[in-house]
Design an enzyme around this catalytic site. Sequence first.
Site, PDB file in Angstrom:
ATOM      1  N   ASN A  61       0.833  -1.206   0.000  1.00 40.32           N
ATOM      2  CA  ASN A  61       0.000   0.000   0.000  1.00 40.32           C
ATOM      3  C   ASN A  61       0.867   1.256   0.000  1.00 40.32           C
ATOM      4  OD1 ASN A  61       0.610  -0.848   2.697  1.00 40.32           O
ATOM      5  ND2 ASN A  61      -1.000   0.442   3.534  1.00 40.32           N
ATOM      6  N   GLU A  63       0.424   5.291   0.504  1.00 43.27           N
ATOM      7  CA  GLU A  63      -0.520   6.316   0.961  1.00 43.27           C
ATOM      8  C   GLU A  63      -0.106   7.702   0.467  1.00 43.27           C
ATOM      9  OE1 GLU A  63      -0.889   5.685   5.207  1.00 43.27           O
ATOM     10  OE2 GLU A  63      -2.034   3.835   4.877  1.00 43.27           O
ATOM     11  N   CYS A  72      -4.168   0.622  -2.350  1.00 41.59           N
ATOM     12  CA  CYS A  72      -3.966  -0.586  -1.550  1.00 41.59           C
ATOM     13  C   CYS A  72      -2.881  -1.461  -2.160  1.00 41.59           C
ATOM     14  CB  CYS A  72      -5.254  -1.393  -1.495  1.00 41.59           C
ATOM     15  SG  CYS A  72      -6.602  -0.604  -0.620  1.00 41.59           S
ATOM     16  N   GLU A  74      -3.035  -4.666  -2.839  1.00 39.84           N
ATOM     17  CA  GLU A  74      -3.549  -5.593  -3.859  1.00 39.84           C
ATOM     18  C   GLU A  74      -3.635  -4.911  -5.207  1.00 39.84           C
ATOM     19  OE1 GLU A  74      -4.754  -4.822  -0.925  1.00 39.84           O
ATOM     20  OE2 GLU A  74      -5.807  -6.474   0.033  1.00 39.84           O
ATOM     21  N   CYS A 112     -10.139  -5.078   0.539  1.00 40.63           N
ATOM     22  CA  CYS A 112     -11.306  -4.189   0.571  1.00 40.63           C
ATOM     23  C   CYS A 112     -12.166  -4.424  -0.674  1.00 40.63           C
ATOM     24  CB  CYS A 112     -10.855  -2.723   0.650  1.00 40.63           C
ATOM     25  SG  CYS A 112     -10.197  -2.086  -0.900  1.00 40.63           S
ATOM     26  N   CYS A 115     -10.598  -3.489  -4.064  1.00 40.91           N
ATOM     27  CA  CYS A 115      -9.566  -4.452  -4.490  1.00 40.91           C
ATOM     28  C   CYS A 115     -10.212  -5.737  -4.988  1.00 40.91           C
ATOM     29  CB  CYS A 115      -8.594  -4.740  -3.356  1.00 40.91           C
ATOM     30  SG  CYS A 115      -7.482  -3.353  -3.045  1.00 40.91           S
TER      31      CYS A 115
HETATM   32  N1  THU Z   1      -5.237  -1.402   2.624  1.00 42.47           N
HETATM   33  C1  THU Z   1      -4.702  -2.259   1.706  1.00 42.47           C
HETATM   34  O1  THU Z   1      -3.555  -2.096   1.277  1.00 42.47           O
HETATM   35  N2  THU Z   1      -5.469  -3.274   1.280  1.00 42.47           N
HETATM   36  C2  THU Z   1      -6.767  -3.487   1.640  1.00 42.47           C
HETATM   37  O2  THU Z   1      -7.436  -4.336   1.074  1.00 42.47           O
HETATM   38  C3  THU Z   1      -7.366  -2.693   2.719  1.00 42.47           C
HETATM   39  C4  THU Z   1      -6.572  -1.539   3.185  1.00 42.47           C
HETATM   40  C5  THU Z   1      -4.447  -0.258   3.054  1.00 42.47           C
HETATM   41  C6  THU Z   1      -4.996   1.076   2.628  1.00 42.47           C
HETATM   42  C7  THU Z   1      -4.401   1.995   3.666  1.00 42.47           C
HETATM   43  O3  THU Z   1      -3.100   2.365   3.229  1.00 42.47           O
HETATM   44  C8  THU Z   1      -4.262   1.117   4.894  1.00 42.47           C
HETATM   45  O4  THU Z   1      -4.380  -0.228   4.457  1.00 42.47           O
HETATM   46  C9  THU Z   1      -5.299   1.382   5.970  1.00 42.47           C
HETATM   47  O5  THU Z   1      -6.580   1.314   5.441  1.00 42.47           O
END
Ligand code: THU
Length: 157
Positions: A61, A63, A72, A74, A112, A115
């Site tokens: 991920n 940000e 994310c 994925e 999520c 994804c």
């Molecule tokens: N996140 C992912 O990388 N994958 C997911 O399926 C859910 C959330 C990340 C997004 C964000 O950077 C952090 O987790 C907190 O939500």
Amino acid sequence: MKDFNIIIPVKSFSCDELDEQRRHLVDLACEATSRSYSPYSHFRVGAAIELDNGEIVTGANQENVAYPSGTCAERSACFYAGAHYPDAHFVRIAIAARGTDGEFTAIPTAPCGACRQSLLEYEMLAGHDVEVILYGSEATYVIPSVRMLLPLAFTEF
Ligand code: THU
């Protein structure tokens, strides 16, 4: 009126029960968490995708100070795969995450909704099931396909 239930099959493994190939993919997903850029959530997610050309691509991920601009793990992995190996098909994906304490989550972290929808696109392109492996330090879940993780999915218009 008719009622129906949608049930998804999940196999729960302890890590040492996974075969070598799946264990390797999980290891790469765990390793990818160290490349997460997550100064805002401190939640580090890693993903590793095995392709049918033998390549494995990973993502983490990423940000952004403008929160929705991040992505994310994925999707960073699956879009990298699509951008670099457009002719290859996905075989399976492993996902792992470390919480704010730096430890891998005990319970598997699941992708999520966005994804799941993105991964489903690549499963449809593959024309076969793409297995999903969700790592947790206490249990690892194996789900036979992405579509099982997204019942009643939007697939055409
Ligand atoms: N996140 C992912 O990388 N994958 C997911 O399926 C859910 C959330 C990340 C997004 C964000 O950077 C952090 O987790 C907190 O939500």
